[in-house]
Design an enzyme around this catalytic site. Structure first.
Site, short mmCIF file in Angstrom:
data_model
loop_
_atom_site.label_atom_id
_atom_site.label_comp_id
_atom_site.label_asym_id
_atom_site.label_seq_id
_atom_site.Cartn_x
_atom_site.Cartn_y
_atom_site.Cartn_z
N ASP A 122 22.84 81.28 33.01
CA ASP A 122 23.52 80.59 31.92
C ASP A 122 24.24 81.62 31.04
OD1 ASP A 122 24.17 78.37 30.37
OD2 ASP A 122 22.30 78.45 29.19
N ASP A 154 30.90 83.65 31.44
CA ASP A 154 31.45 83.05 30.22
C ASP A 154 32.43 84.02 29.58
OD1 ASP A 154 32.03 81.92 27.83
OD2 ASP A 154 29.96 81.59 27.20
N HIS A 203 26.09 74.33 20.68
CA HIS A 203 24.71 74.73 20.97
C HIS A 203 23.79 74.54 19.77
CE1 HIS A 203 26.92 77.01 24.14
NE2 HIS A 203 25.94 76.51 24.86
N ASN A 257 24.17 70.45 30.22
CA ASN A 257 23.20 71.48 29.82
C ASN A 257 22.35 71.02 28.64
OD1 ASN A 257 24.61 73.00 31.65
ND2 ASN A 257 25.06 74.68 30.23
O1 G3H Z 1 23.39 78.32 25.53
C1 G3H Z 1 22.33 78.75 25.08
C2 G3H Z 1 21.03 78.30 25.66
O2 G3H Z 1 20.48 77.27 24.88
C3 G3H Z 1 20.11 79.47 25.83
O3 G3H Z 1 19.63 79.88 24.61
O4 G3H Z 1 20.13 82.33 24.60
O5 G3H Z 1 18.38 81.36 23.09
O6 G3H Z 1 17.98 81.52 25.56
P1 G3H Z 1 18.99 81.37 24.45
P1 13P Z 2 21.80 72.63 23.66
O1 13P Z 2 21.57 73.68 22.62
O2 13P Z 2 22.57 71.47 23.11
O3 13P Z 2 20.55 72.19 24.32
O4 13P Z 2 22.74 73.28 24.80
C1 13P Z 2 22.20 74.09 25.80
C2 13P Z 2 23.24 74.81 26.59
O5 13P Z 2 24.41 74.52 26.55
C3 13P Z 2 22.77 75.89 27.46
O6 13P Z 2 23.84 76.56 28.05
ZN ZN Z 3 25.59 76.72 26.89
#
Ligand code: G3H
Ligand code: 13P
Ligand code: ZN
Length: 330
Positions: free
Chosen positions: A93, A115, A189, A275
């Site tokens: 991701d 990305d 997000h 997501n």
């Molecule tokens: O896009 C972000 C996802 O929710 C992952 O979050 O970078 O805190 O693991 P993180």
């Molecule tokens: P949320 O923060 O809305 O759950 O989105 C998650 C996301 O896009 C991970 O790439």
């Molecule tokens: Zn994302």
């Protein structure tokens, strides 16, 4: 070099084709630990849904890349043990460099996101193309992104949305060779997707956020018909979890998500991957806070992480059945 195929994982190509034809979206759930992974796999097996397991670079730092890779391999075996060999994709991701994507591919990921949405258009094209050329040698699928979501993702944050420009998508997809495209149409997000002043109140007094820009999605679909689209930032921020958290010592302010009906509608279009991370975080936190408030003497992690895992599983089942429409597709 480990091939994801040896691990029993699949890339996204076949799944997106079926999702497009069937009018549903495949859930992409983030995981960082064992309980989240168990809940995701159990929920998707029980509802007969394909699933994309997402690992962010933050998750890699938190849990260790080697452990996460073996956990995903274990997920394939766990699903079989639970009785159904559902298609499981291991996806990076928000990959932010060629080196990170390459390293994940070498470790057995079957799909990566590069990305480049914060770069200039030309730099985004160049970086995405480089990742695609490498990934496709190993039949690993690649997600690119055009447009910037408001909010925070890993170390990058943006104050405002920059919606995807429909006039760029055909050129981007053609030049880069990506397999799917993440777009910006108003999602973001985290748990604070909208400010209360951006919302209106319905008859029940519930805050209703501004709708997603389905007009932009329609324009994009006209430019690249039948091409798989991805929606990031698609948590709905269930208010019951926000209340439980705040009634048990938490302090979540103005937590507002994307209404489920909008996601359901998106899932019937070219949107093939949705997501969801924050909703899982909220469910888990709500359950843990509730248990600690009721049983302050509890100190066995299984006694609070176990129920949190059950809550997560129920949430994920709800998503596949009622929101994404991916249940009963395996
Ligand atoms: O896009 C972000 C996802 O929710 C992952 O979050 O970078 O805190 O693991 P993180
Ligand atoms: P949320 O923060 O809305 O759950 O989105 C998650 C996301 O896009 C991970 O790439
Ligand atoms: Zn994302």
């Amino acid at each position: 070099m480990v091939s994801y195929k040896e691990l029993g994982l699949v890339n996204t190509r076949e799944g997106f084709k079926k999702a497009m034809e069937g009018g549903y979206a495949i859930p992409a759930f983030n995981f960082n630990n064992m309980e989240q992974l168990q809940a995701i796999v159990a929920a998707c097996v029980e509802t007969r849904s394909p699933v994309i397991l997402q690992v962010s670079s933050g998750a890699r730092k938190y849990a260790n890349q080697t452990l996460l890779r073996y956990m995903a391999q274990g997920a394939v075996e766990y699903a079989k043990e639970l009785g159904l060999n559902i298609p499981i994709t291991l996806h990076l991701d928000h990959g932010d460099s060629f080196e990170l994507c390459k390293s994940c591919i070498e470790m057995g990921f079957s799909s990566v996101m590069i990305d480049g949405s914060h770069l200039s258009y030309d730099d985004n094209v160049a970086l995405t193309k480089k990742v695609v050329e490498y990934a496709h040698q190993y039949d690993v699928t690649v997600e690119g992104e055009l447009g910037v979501l408001a909010g925070v993702e890993d170390e990058v944050s943006a104050e405002h949305h920059t919606y995807t420009r429909p006039e760029e998508v055909e050129d981007f997809v053609g030049k880069t060779g990506v397999d799917s495209l993440a777009i910006s149409i108003g999602t973001s997000h985290g748990a604070n997707k909208f400010k209360p002043e951006q919302c209106t109140r319905n008859a029940q007094g519930v805050l209703v956020p501004p709708p997603l820009r389905f007009d932009i999605l329609d324009e994009i679909m006209k430019k690249i018909p039948g091409f798989p689209i991805v929606l990031h930032g698609s948590s709905s921020v269930p208010q019951q979890y926000v209340e439980i958290i705040n009634n048990n010592g938490g302090a979540l302010k103005d937590a507002i998500g994307i209404p489920e009906e909008e996601l359901r509608k998106a899932a019937t279009s070219s949107v093939c991957k949705i997501n969801i991370d924050s909703d899982g975080r909220l469910a888990m936190t709500a359950k843990v806070r509730e248990i600690f408030a009721k049983n302050p003497g509890e100190f066995d992690p299984r006694k609070y992480l176990g129920p949190a895992r059950e809550e997560l599983k129920a949430l994920y089942k709800h998503k596949t059945v009622n929101v994404l429409g991916s249940a009963n597709r395996v």
